[in-house]
Write an enzyme that holds these catalytic residues in place. Structure first.
Site: not given
Ligand SMILES: Cc1cc2nc3c(=O)[nH]c(=O)nc-3n(C[C@H](O)[C@H](O)[C@H](O)COP(=O)(O)OP(=O)(O)OC[C@H]3O[C@@H](n4cnc5c(N)ncnc54)[C@H](O)[C@@H]3O)c2cc1C
Length: 591
Positions: A413
Site C-alpha cells: 500500500e
Molecule cells: C503480499 C502482498 C500483497 C499485496 N496485495 C496487493 C493488493 O491487494 N492489491 C494491489 O494492487 N497490490 C498489492 N500488492 C502490491 C504492493 O502494493 C506493491 O508490492 C508495492 O506497491 C510496491 O511495488 P513493487 O513491489 O513493484 O516494488 P517497486 O515499485 O519495484 O519498489 C521496490 C522498492 O524500491 C524503492 N522505491 C521505489 N520507488 C521509489 C522512489 N520513488 N523513491 C525511493 N525509493 C523507491 C522502495 O524501497 C521499494 O520498496 C501486494 C504485495 C504483496 C507483497
C-alpha cells in the site's frame, strides 16, 4: 528541454491535477508545514459518539468471542489458508461490512469504530487482518465511496456478508510504486456498451477467491490521443478472466491468497465503471487512504501483542538470579514498545476521525500513519524478539511468525520510501507555492505585487509566531509549549530548505526524509498530547484530581521531541554527499 526534465514536468503536472484540484480546507498536516497548529482537527481527542459506542461495544464483544473460539493463527500460517468457516464467521459478526451502510446490510460504522475492530484482529493474526483489509478497506471501498445507488444495491449485499469476497487490483509488473504506470488496457466497444480489457495484474490479495474485483485499467481520453486510468468492477465469471497463479508461495501473511491474473479480451459492461471515467488514479489513491488508516489499526493491535508478550517473558524468565525485567537494557525495550503502542493508537484514532469528520484532504496524515506505525511495529517485534532470546526463534512461539508477517507492512500500500518522499513534497508544496509567487513577482513585477505581498506576509507571519497548542490540563502546558516551539522551528527549517534548494529539492530524498520524519513526529506527538489531555480531563470529571502520570505518553513525547530536534539539526549537518558518492561508486555511476 532534456528528456529527464520533460519527464519531471509531466510528473509535476500529473500530480498537480491529481492531488490539488479545487480549493481545500487546511488540514492538520498541511498546517504544520505552514507553521500553524490547526487545533480543531486534533483537539479535543475524538471519541466514537455514545449512540454508536454501544453498538460498537456489542460488536467488539462478539468479534472477540468469535476470534477466541475460532481463529487459530498458527494453523492459518502453517496451512497457508484462512478456512472458509472463519471467513463466514467474520461475515456473521459484521467484520466484512463494518462501514457499509445499514441499508445494504452493513453495520454503518464510522472509520474510528472500524479501526477498533481491525485493531482487535491485528492483535491476533496478521493474515486475517490483511485479508479483511483487502476485502473491506480497499476491495469494496471504491464501490462504497464512488458507486452509484444502483451499483451499491446490486453488488454490496453479498459482499458485506462475505458471501462474496472483494479484491483491489492496481499492481502490475510495471506499475508497483509507480502506480500511475498501469498498462492494462480498456478499449471501448464500437457501440459504447462495454469495454474490452486486456493485461495482467500481480500481487493481488484475494485475487483467486474474490467474486468482485476493483480493477484499474487504462482508457482512451475522448477527443485526444491520451489515456487515463479508470476503475472497473470485474467478476471472475467474465469470459477471458484467467487466474495465472492463485496463491503465490510467500514468507509471511501466508494465510492470505496473493495471486496473479490476466484479462484477455474481457468484456466489461460500462455500467461496471466506478466513479468518473479517467479518474481511476484519484479513486485508487482515495481507496488507499482508507487502507492506510486500518493498516495503522492493525499495527497498533500487533504492537500491543508485542508489549504483552515482552512483559510476560520479562516478568517470568530469570537469568543471573533476576527476572529479565530487572535489567535496564530490557526495561528500555519494554518502555519503548509501551510508548510507541500508545502513540500508534492515538495517531490511528485521530487520523480515522479526520475521515469521519469530512476533512477533504487527509492524504498526508494517512501516509504519516502508515509509515510511522509500520516502522514502529517492526521495531517493537524486533525488541520483543530480543527479549525472548533463542526461544523466539522457534515456531512454538508467535514471534517468528510476527516477524515474517510484519515485513510486508513497510512495502505494501505504498512503500515507506515513496510515502516518505510524498509526505515531504506534498507538505512543502503549500509554502513552496508562496515562495514561487514571491520569486516570480521579483522576476516579473508586472505579474502584480498584491499576491506576492500576501504570500510574503503569510510566510513572515508564520516565521515570527510560535503557534499555540491548546491543551486543557495545566500539567501538560510545558509539553504543549515545547511542541509549539518545535512546530515553529520546523516551519523555519522547511522555509530554509525551500530557499536553499528550490526546485531541485524534488530529487533530494535525504532532505525530504528528515522533513517527513520531523513532520511525522510532530503529528504523533500532537496525537499523544491530545489523548493524554483527554484522559486527564476524564479523570478530573470523575473526581480524580491527583496527578495523573501517564509514563508511556510522557516518554513518547520526550523521545519524539528529541527525534524532531535531531531531524532538524541533521538538515544542515549530515554526510549526504558521502552517502550519495558511496552509493554511486557501488552502483557504478559517476557522481
Ligand atoms: C503480499 C502482498 C500483497 C499485496 N496485495 C496487493 C493488493 O491487494 N492489491 C494491489 O494492487 N497490490 C498489492 N500488492 C502490491 C504492493 O502494493 C506493491 O508490492 C508495492 O506497491 C510496491 O511495488 P513493487 O513491489 O513493484 O516494488 P517497486 O515499485 O519495484 O519498489 C521496490 C522498492 O524500491 C524503492 N522505491 C521505489 N520507488 C521509489 C522512489 N520513488 N523513491 C525511493 N525509493 C523507491 C522502495 O524501497 C521499494 O520498496 C501486494 C504485495 C504483496 C507483497
Amino acid at each position: 528541454m532534456s528528456e529527464v526534465e520533460a519527464q519531471r514536468q509531466k510528473e509535476i503536472q500529473q500530480a498537480e491535477e491529481l492531488l490539488f484540484a479545487g480549493p481545500q480546507a487546511l488540514g492538520f498536516a498541511k498546517g504544520l508545514f505552514h507553521g500553524h497548529f490547526v487545533a480543531d482537527w486534533v483537539m479535543p481527542y475524538p471519541r466514537v459518539p455514545a449512540a454508536q459506542q454501544t453498538e460498537l461495544d456489542k460488536t467488539l464483544a462478539e468479534v472477540r468471542q468469535f476470534l477466541d473460539e475460532h481463529l487459530d493463527p498458527v494453523a492459518i500460517d502453517r496451512q497457508a489458508d484462512i478456512p472458509r468457516a472463519v471467513i463466514d464467521g467474520l461475515g456473521r459478526v459484521g467484520v466484512l461490512g463494518t462501514t457499509a451502510p445499514v441499508e445494504f446490510g452493513g453495520r454503518g460504522f464510522m472509520q474510528m469504530a472500524n479501526c477498533q475492530v481491525l485493531e482487535e484482529i491485528g492483535s491476533r493474526c496478521a493474515s486475517t487482518s490483511v485479508f479483511v483489509n483487502a476485502h473491506h478497506s480497499i476491495g469494496i471501498r471504491a464501490l462504497l465511496l464512488f458507486g452509484t445507488h444502483e451499483q451499491k444495491q446490486k453488488w454490496l449485499p453479498k459482499l458485506v456478508t462475505g458471501e462474496q469476497l472483494g479484491a483491489f487490483a492496481l499492481t502490475e509488473k510495471e506499475a508497483g510504486s509507480d502506480a500511475a504506470n498501469v498498462q492494462m488496457q480498456a478499449r471501448p466497444s464500437p457501440d459504447g456498451s462495454h469495454f474490452i480489457l486486456n493485461g495482467e495484474k500481480r500481487f493481488i490479495t484475494n485475487a483467486a477467491i474474490a467474486r468482485v474485483l476493483t480493477v484499474m485499467a487504462r482508457t482512451p481520453v475522448p477527443d485526444s490521443d491520451k489515456t487515463a486510468i479508470t476503475a472497473f468492477l470485474v467478476t471472475p465469471d467474465m469470459p477471458g478472466f484467467t487466474i495465472l497463479e492463485a496463491r503465490m508461495p510467500k514468507m509471511g501473511i501466508r494465510g492470505t491468497a496473493t495471486g496473479r491474473f490476466a484479462l484477455r479480451d474481457v468484456k466489461v459492461p460500462k455500467e461496471n465503471i466506478l466513479g468518473p471515467p479517467g479518474k481511476g488514479l484519484k479513486i485508487a489513491l482515495t481507496v488507499l487512504d482508507f487502507g492506510r488508516t486500518t493498516f495503522g489499526a492493525c499495527c497498533t493491535g500487533a504492537a500491543k501483542t508485542c508489549l504483552r508478550l515482552a512483559v510476560e517473558h520479562a516478568n517470568t524468565r530469570k537469568q543471573f538470579n533476576k527476572t529479565l525485567g530487572e535489567f535496564h537494557l530490557v526495561k528500555k525495550k519494554i518502555a519503548r514498545i509501551a510508548a510507541d503502542a500508545y502513540a500508534m493508537e492515538a495517531m490511528t484514532t485521530i487520523t480515522a476521525s479526520l475521515i469521519d469528520r469530512g476533512l477533504e484532504d487527509y492524504m498526508i496524515e494517512t501516509a504519516m500513519l502508515k509509515v510511522f506505525t509500520t516502522e514502529r511495529l517492526w521495531e517493537a517485534i524486533n525488541e520483543a524478539f530480543q527479549i525472548y532470546g533463542g526461544s523466539a526463534y522457534f515456531v512454538d512461539l508467535p514471534l517468528e511468525r510476527m516477524v515474517r508477517d510484519a515485513r510486508i507492512n513497510q512495502i505494501g500500500e505504498g512503500s515507506n520510501e515513496v510515502l516518505t518522499s510524498f509526505i515531504a513534497l506534498v507538505g512543502m508544496r503549500g509554502p513552496g507555492m508562496e515562495f514561487k509567487e514571491i520569486y516570480d513577482t521579483m522576476l516579473k513585477p508586472s505579474r502584480g505585487l498584491g499576491k506576492a505581498w500576501t504570500a510574503g506576509m503569510h510566510r513572515l507571519g508564520a516565521a515570527v509566531r510560535i503557534p499555540d497548542v491548546p491543551v486543557r490540563s495545566a500539567e501538560l502546558r510545558s509539553f504543549a509549549n515545547q511542541l509549539g516551539r518545535l512546530i515553529w522551528r520546523f516551519n523555519i527549517a522547511v522555509n530554509r530548505a525551500l530557499i536553499a534548494y528550490r526546485e531541485p529539492i524534488l530529487d533530494l530524498q535525504l532532505i525530504q526524509e528528515r522533513i517527513a520524519g520531523a513532520a511525522m513526529d510532530l503529528f504523533a506527538s500532537t496525537c499523544v498530547l491530545s489523548r493524554w489531555d483527554a484522559e486527564l480531563q476524564f479523570a478530573r470529571r470523575n473526581g480524580d484530581s491527583g496527578p495523573q502520570t501517564n509514563h508511556a505518553a510522557d516518554l513518547f513525547l520526550r523521545q519524539s521531541f528529541r527525534r524532531i530536534r535531531r531531524f532538524l539539526s541533521d538538515l544542515s549537518e549530515n554526510e549526504d554527499k558521502a552517502v550519495v558518492a558511496t552509493a554511486n561508486s557501488a552502483l557504478g555511476k559517476v557522481s
